[in-house]
Design an enzyme around this catalytic site. Structure first.
Site, PDB file in Angstrom:
ATOM      1  N   HIS A  76       0.819  -1.218   0.000  1.00 38.98           N
ATOM      2  CA  HIS A  76       0.000   0.000   0.000  1.00 38.98           C
ATOM      3  C   HIS A  76       0.851   1.265   0.000  1.00 38.98           C
ATOM      4  CE1 HIS A  76       0.409  -0.038   4.509  1.00 38.98           C
ATOM      5  NE2 HIS A  76       0.377   1.258   4.343  1.00 38.98           N
ATOM      6  N   ASP A 124      -0.090  -7.559   1.592  1.00 35.49           N
ATOM      7  CA  ASP A 124       0.408  -6.184   1.651  1.00 35.49           C
ATOM      8  C   ASP A 124       1.928  -6.202   1.741  1.00 35.49           C
ATOM      9  OD1 ASP A 124       0.544  -3.465   1.829  1.00 35.49           O
ATOM     10  OD2 ASP A 124      -0.216  -3.322   3.882  1.00 35.49           O
ATOM     11  N   SER A 218       4.348   2.561   8.155  1.00 36.30           N
ATOM     12  CA  SER A 218       4.011   1.518   7.194  1.00 36.30           C
ATOM     13  C   SER A 218       5.228   1.019   6.437  1.00 36.30           C
ATOM     14  CB  SER A 218       3.017   2.061   6.153  1.00 36.30           C
ATOM     15  OG  SER A 218       1.703   1.821   6.535  1.00 36.30           O
ATOM     16  N   GLY A 219       5.218  -0.275   6.143  1.00 36.59           N
ATOM     17  CA  GLY A 219       6.269  -0.861   5.327  1.00 36.59           C
ATOM     18  C   GLY A 219       7.538  -1.197   6.078  1.00 36.59           C
TER      19      GLY A 219
END
Length: 265
Positions: A76, A124, A218-219
């Site tokens: 994402h 994801d 995120s990530g």
């Protein structure tokens, strides 16, 4: 040791219950909730993923260096068309220590089953091919990946790291933070009063209280202690829309070991 499902990625070459999950990338300046500032370069596989806007680059997500020319992050984070770069050896986003290496991203490989409209389906995860290999040193190292299929037990010690918001609606941390997030096993996290069916067994839950991931994380990696080493078991994916550190809504990560293949690397 690129054991991510490159088979699937190379092939690509040629809802959820209330409360809704919320992704943790940040469009502009948006830290780990709770926790503390990490020692500089204590997590040398952590990278800052940045996008170009005008003549400037801005942090939006984290990621993990898994080979000298490859970074693992969340799908994402990179499912929009932007000009990306990766900063390695980073600690303070607002200061240059001389330890940083900056690399362009020559190609983005998003898991082919990723669906941005269905958080609960999982997948994801993405790989970034850097424009050139990094130089490994004391400040830039490869993250250690787990064996394929490995699932950690409840309360296994882990740390989330990132530059995300320090609180829900708070501001970005210029310096890399870390927070202790023990694993919440699938049988607990999938209970109806926790995440329920939103969480799949291809995900890892960790935390669920005063410490959590938040926007801008995120990530990035979930760094878990296994046999005296830190192993990257998760890619930071989402938290509850009720807030980053909502009780019984632990931070959810893509489980890295679900996307590794024995036959590669």
């Amino acid at each position: 040791m690129l054991r991510f499902v490159v088979l699937t990625v190379l092939a690509a070459l040629v809802v959820a219950e209330r409360p809704e999950p919320r992704y943790l990338e940040e469009a502009v300046e948006e830290r780990v909730v709770g926790g503390e500032i990490a020692s500089p370069n204590a997590w040398p596989w952590q990278i800052s993923l940045q996008y170009q806007s005008g003549s400037m680059y801005y942090h939006t997500c984290g990621g993990t260096l898994i080979k000298p020319g490859w970074v693992m992050t969340a799908a994402h984070c990179v499912d929009s068309s932007r000009t990306w770069r990766v900063v390695l050896g980073e600690h303070d986003l607002n200061a240059n220590s001389g330890r940083e290496q900056i690399k362009g991203v020559s190609r983005v490989y998003i898991h082919p089953n990723w669906n941005s409209n269905n958080v609960a389906s999982g997948y994801d995860i993405a790989l970034l091919r850097l424009s050139s290999d990094v130089v490994l040193n004391s400040y830039v190292k490869l993250g250690l990946l787990p064996p394929s299929g490995q699932v950690l037990p409840n309360n296994n010690p882990c740390y989330i790291t990132g530059w995300g918001r320090t609180s829900t609606g708070g501001s970005l941390s210029a310096q890399l933070k870390q927070a202790y997030l023990p694993v919440v096993d699938y049988s607990t996290c999938s209970r109806s009063d926790w995440w329920g069916s939103t969480v799949k067994n291809t995900m890892v839950c960790a935390g669920g209280g005063s410490l959590s991931g938040c926007n801008g994380d995120s990530g990035g990696p979930l760094n878990c202690q296994v046999n005296g080493q830190y192993v990257v078991h998760g890619v930071t994916s989402f938290v509850s829309s009720l807030g980053c550190n909502t009780q019984k809504k632990p931070t959810v990560f893509t489980r890295v070991s679900a996307y590794l293949d024995h036959g590669i690397g």
